[in-house]
Write a protein that holds these residues in place. Structure first.
Motif, PDB file in Angstrom:
ATOM      1  N   CYS A   1      32.760 -26.476 -20.930  1.00 15.62           N
ATOM      2  CA  CYS A   1      32.230 -25.273 -20.279  1.00 15.62           C
ATOM      3  C   CYS A   1      33.251 -24.702 -19.309  1.00 15.62           C
ATOM      4  CB  CYS A   1      30.956 -25.593 -19.509  1.00 15.62           C
ATOM      5  SG  CYS A   1      29.656 -26.254 -20.530  1.00 15.62           S
ATOM      6  N   ILE A   2      33.927 -25.593 -18.577  1.00 16.55           N
ATOM      7  CA  ILE A   2      34.906 -25.125 -17.594  1.00 16.55           C
ATOM      8  C   ILE A   2      36.070 -24.428 -18.300  1.00 16.55           C
ATOM      9  CG2 ILE A   2      36.540 -25.870 -15.810  1.00 16.55           C
ATOM     10  CD1 ILE A   2      34.537 -28.067 -15.076  1.00 16.55           C
ATOM     11  N   ILE A   3      36.531 -25.037 -19.399  1.00 20.75           N
ATOM     12  CA  ILE A   3      37.644 -24.418 -20.138  1.00 20.75           C
ATOM     13  C   ILE A   3      37.239 -23.037 -20.649  1.00 20.75           C
ATOM     14  CG2 ILE A   3      39.094 -24.599 -22.201  1.00 20.75           C
ATOM     15  CD1 ILE A   3      39.026 -27.643 -21.809  1.00 20.75           C
ATOM     16  N   ILE A   4      36.062 -22.972 -21.260  1.00 25.73           N
ATOM     17  CA  ILE A   4      35.583 -21.683 -21.785  1.00 25.73           C
ATOM     18  C   ILE A   4      35.477 -20.677 -20.652  1.00 25.73           C
ATOM     19  CG2 ILE A   4      33.514 -20.528 -22.693  1.00 25.73           C
ATOM     20  CD1 ILE A   4      34.955 -21.826 -24.889  1.00 25.73           C
ATOM     21  N   TYR A   5      35.013 -21.137 -19.499  1.00 23.59           N
ATOM     22  CA  TYR A   5      34.834 -20.213 -18.391  1.00 23.59           C
ATOM     23  C   TYR A   5      36.162 -19.675 -17.888  1.00 23.59           C
ATOM     24  CZ  TYR A   5      32.800 -17.999 -14.343  1.00 23.59           C
ATOM     25  OH  TYR A   5      32.399 -17.062 -13.432  1.00 23.59           O
ATOM     26  N   ILE A   6      37.150 -20.577 -17.785  1.00 22.54           N
ATOM     27  CA  ILE A   6      38.459 -20.136 -17.317  1.00 22.54           C
ATOM     28  C   ILE A   6      39.049 -19.104 -18.280  1.00 22.54           C
ATOM     29  CG2 ILE A   6      40.831 -20.900 -16.907  1.00 22.54           C
ATOM     30  CD1 ILE A   6      39.617 -23.522 -15.822  1.00 22.54           C
ATOM     31  N   LEU A   7      38.880 -19.358 -19.570  1.00 22.83           N
ATOM     32  CA  LEU A   7      39.482 -18.462 -20.556  1.00 22.83           C
ATOM     33  C   LEU A   7      38.744 -17.133 -20.689  1.00 22.83           C
ATOM     34  CD1 LEU A   7      40.290 -20.998 -23.426  1.00 22.83           C
ATOM     35  CD2 LEU A   7      41.893 -19.955 -21.825  1.00 22.83           C
ATOM     36  N   PHE A   8      37.416 -17.166 -20.589  1.00 21.46           N
ATOM     37  CA  PHE A   8      36.651 -15.973 -20.972  1.00 21.46           C
ATOM     38  C   PHE A   8      35.725 -15.440 -19.882  1.00 21.46           C
ATOM     39  CE2 PHE A   8      37.317 -18.397 -24.944  1.00 21.46           C
ATOM     40  CZ  PHE A   8      38.076 -17.468 -25.630  1.00 21.46           C
TER      41      PHE A   8
ATOM     42  N   LYS B   1      35.672 -13.037 -17.735  1.00 20.83           N
ATOM     43  CA  LYS B   1      35.387 -11.609 -17.635  1.00 20.83           C
ATOM     44  C   LYS B   1      34.427 -11.173 -18.746  1.00 20.83           C
ATOM     45  CE  LYS B   1      37.623  -7.370 -16.437  1.00 20.83           C
ATOM     46  NZ  LYS B   1      38.281  -6.467 -17.372  1.00 20.83           N
ATOM     47  N   MET B   2      34.753 -11.645 -19.945  1.00 25.91           N
ATOM     48  CA  MET B   2      33.933 -11.364 -21.112  1.00 25.91           C
ATOM     49  C   MET B   2      32.506 -11.882 -20.927  1.00 25.91           C
ATOM     50  SD  MET B   2      35.142 -12.695 -24.765  1.00 25.91           S
ATOM     51  CE  MET B   2      36.577 -11.691 -25.021  1.00 25.91           C
TER      52      MET B   2
ATOM     53  N   GLU C   1      30.577  -9.688 -18.360  1.00 29.23           N
ATOM     54  CA  GLU C   1      30.186  -8.395 -18.928  1.00 29.23           C
ATOM     55  C   GLU C   1      29.051  -8.558 -19.932  1.00 29.23           C
ATOM     56  OE1 GLU C   1      33.779  -6.726 -20.443  1.00 29.23           O
ATOM     57  OE2 GLU C   1      34.509  -6.262 -18.428  1.00 29.23           O
ATOM     58  N   GLY C   2      29.217  -9.531 -20.817  1.00 29.80           N
ATOM     59  CA  GLY C   2      28.194  -9.743 -21.840  1.00 29.80           C
ATOM     60  C   GLY C   2      26.861 -10.144 -21.245  1.00 29.80           C
ATOM     61  N   ALA C   3      26.904 -11.043 -20.263  1.00 24.85           N
ATOM     62  CA  ALA C   3      25.655 -11.541 -19.681  1.00 24.85           C
ATOM     63  C   ALA C   3      24.915 -10.444 -18.940  1.00 24.85           C
ATOM     64  CB  ALA C   3      25.932 -12.717 -18.756  1.00 24.85           C
TER      65      ALA C   3
END
Lengths: 311, 278
Positions: free
Chosen positions: B256-263, B265-266, B269-271
């Protein structure tokens, strides 16, 4: 939007080929997802009406009992207890989430602190964590012997003597509320601060020229303009707190002695719990919850400012 | 807006930092406690570890069967992601860019899902899955997760796809491309940002999913990581092996942390879009 593949047929064989391709494409594009939706979502929803009229443990032959399950539910004190807890959550969680998010969102969008961008990113972070992780973090916080909360209290000289916050009937319900709020705030901070940033700057500049102070601007410009979004958020949160029970299931499973039981969890445990299974009765409670939720949802849509979902 | 900082700013900043601390501190605490021994932890829950006990991670890995549940997670999340992403994309294309009989009916039935809370359907859905022999099977969970409609994803992708100019497809048709080729070679590459957003949301949704695996898997050997952590906590109530559980929780947060660091902004916006409209 018109698909123009088949519009200019040169030869009829080619035309048929194009038409066939179109059919295959549509079949692949529509049937699996839409079929899955019909089978796993729509059909079970219809079926739940029928199941609510059965006396059925899920294995032996079902017995049709009419509205008996609903009569049982109305006379079931556990149903009322659970609904009472839902009411408490419904009145506290959305309010706390909104107040905290509005405050944090306002500070982030209107005060030009250099760390605000970082804080925004940080505040949203709990949103990517699983319910399990969030529940476990709060179980660590509330633990009697080694929990962070008792640790903090003992630092300021209050010895809780290993009091386990989630294990006591008097405190368990109140203790689950911060856990719920903590997981919900991040999203709304972003929503509210984006809404505040979208307010045109000239509005504020004009107000400053007219001599309006901070508070006047906050309550005469900012708040009225974000109010529609706050309303939507409130109704979303209310529906959400009515139907979710995953966090409670993991944190306390409704205990101790049912003091944190909510209606969704009561239904879940009737159907899938360890002790016994009653699919019919569980479905009847599901239907009651369905009616409550759809009513709430219809209210939500009445209050929606502009629902621009259009295809 | 440039404003001079006053005494109240101290109060505001403190408020912001307090909330920041409620997020950072419990997480950091779990991570640093995961490197202590149980004795050290029991003695003082605040102290930083004297020496770093990385073996807790090995213990967690073995004790909680992380290897196996990681494989389960890879299969379940990976399978649902690949199959689900394919169908969501092609479905969004057909529903937003193609005209066919029954399209309106399909749309209105999908929109109906916005009114279905889903809770009441848990029991009948279980019965449907059982009748199809899909319970206690990760493959069954993949089918449940990837075959379905989601207004949120349709809006996200549909919005993207309907903004693509029609001429692109027409010129591809002139070149003799079939519908499948047009979809694959023209639409998919141009919709990549939307598809990636959907993929990120799907990944987090599947990885963090607790309810479906918990209901449908009776064999604990099939548990993916989220459910495995739940039962690890149950186990810990008897073993009082805290530091190993901390290590396990830390491991389970890493994706989850890796995904969060990478994405991030996305995701933000999506949420916000999903919450305001969906």
């Amino acid at each position: 939007m018109v698909d123009k593949t088949a519009n200019a047929p040169k030869k009829s064989a080619e035309w048929n080929k194009g038409k066939l391709q179109r059919w295959i494409f549509l079949a692949v594009a529509i049937i699996p997802p839409f079929g899955g939706y019909l089978l796993f979502t729509l059909f079970p929803n219809i079926l739940s009406v029928y199941y609510s009229l059965l006396d059925w443990d899920g294995f032996t032959d079902p017995k049709f009992v009419g509205l008996h399950n609903f009569v049982t539910a109305i006379n079931d004190k556990y149903v009322w207890r659970a609904l009472g807890h839902n009411l408490i959550y419904m009145l506290t969680v959305p309010l706390l989430v909104i107040v905290i998010s509005l405050l944090l969102g306002y500070l982030i969008s209107n005060k030009g602190y250099k760390e605000n961008q970082f804080l925004k990113v940080l505040f949203f972070f709990p949103n990517v964590l699983s319910t399990v992780v969030i529940a476990l973090l709060w179980a660590f916080i509330y633990d009697g012997s080694y929990g962070l909360l008792n640790g903090l209290l003992s630092l300021v000289g209050i010895d809780m003597e290993g009091f386990y916050w989630l294990g006591d009937e008097g405190t368990a319900l109140a203790a689950t509320i911060p856990a719920w709020v903590w997981g919900g705030v991040g999203l709304y901070v972003i929503i509210f601060s984006n809404a505040m940033l979208a307010i045109p700057k000239p509005l504020y500049e004009a107000a400053i020229l007219e001599g309006a102070g901070h508070m006047t601007r906050l309550f005469k410009i900012t708040m009225p303009l974000v109010m529609p979004i706050v309303k939507v958020a409130a109704l979303f949160l209310i529906v959400g707190t009515l139907k979710s029970f995953e966090n409670i299931l993991i944190l306390t499973n409704g205990g101790p002695f049912g003091s944190t039981d909510v209606i969704g969890l009561y239904m879940f445990n009737l159907a899938f719990g360890a002790e016994y299974r009653n699919f019919g009765y569980a479905s009847a409670i599901g239907m009651i919850l369905f009616v409550i939720l759809v009513t709430a949802k219809l209210l939500t849509d009445r209050f929606m400012p502009n629902r621009d979902v259009e295809f | 807006m440039k404003e001079k900082h006053t005494g109240m700013d101290v109060v505001w900043r403190v408020l912001l930092y307090i909330w920041a601390l409620t997020i950072i501190f419990p997480l950091a605490w779990v991570v640093y406690e995961s490197l202590k021994t149980n004795q050290d932890f029991f003695q003082d829950i605040w102290a930083l570890p004297q020496t770093l006990h990385w073996e807790n991670y090995r213990d967690a890995w073995q004790e909680y069967g992380f290897g196996r549940s990681l494989l389960n997670t890879l299969y379940y999340v990976g399978g649902s992601l690949v199959v689900g992403l394919f169908f969501t994309t092609i479905n969004a294309y057909a529903l937003t860019r193609m005209e066919f009989k029954g399209r309106k009916v399909i749309w209105s039935l999908i929109m109906l899902s916005l009114f279905l809370p889903g809770v009441n359907a848990l029991v009948p859905q279980y019965v449907v899955m059982r009748e199809l022999d899909l319970t206690n099977s990760l493959t069954g969970l993949i089918l449940l997760a990837s075959l379905g409609e989601s207004v949120f994803y349709l809006m996200l992708l549909g919005g993207f796809m309907s903004s693509l100019p029609k001429e692109l497809e027409e010129s591809a048709t002139m070149d003799g491309a079939t519908l499948f080729q047009r979809f694959w070679k023209v639409i998919v590459p141009l919709s990549t940002p939307g598809i990636v957003t959907v993929a990120v949301f799907k990944f987090l949704g599947f990885y963090n999913n607790f309810m479906a695996p918990f209901i449908y898997l009776s064999d604990t050997n099939k548990y993916p990581i989220a459910v495995q952590m739940y039962s690890a906590n149950k186990q810990m109530e008897f073993t009082a092996d805290w530091v190993t559980l901390f290590a396990g929780v830390t491991i389970s947060m890493i994706p989850c942390i890796i995904i969060y660091i990478l994405f991030q902004k996305m995701l933000m916006e999506g949420a916000t879009m999903g919450a305001v409209k969906g």
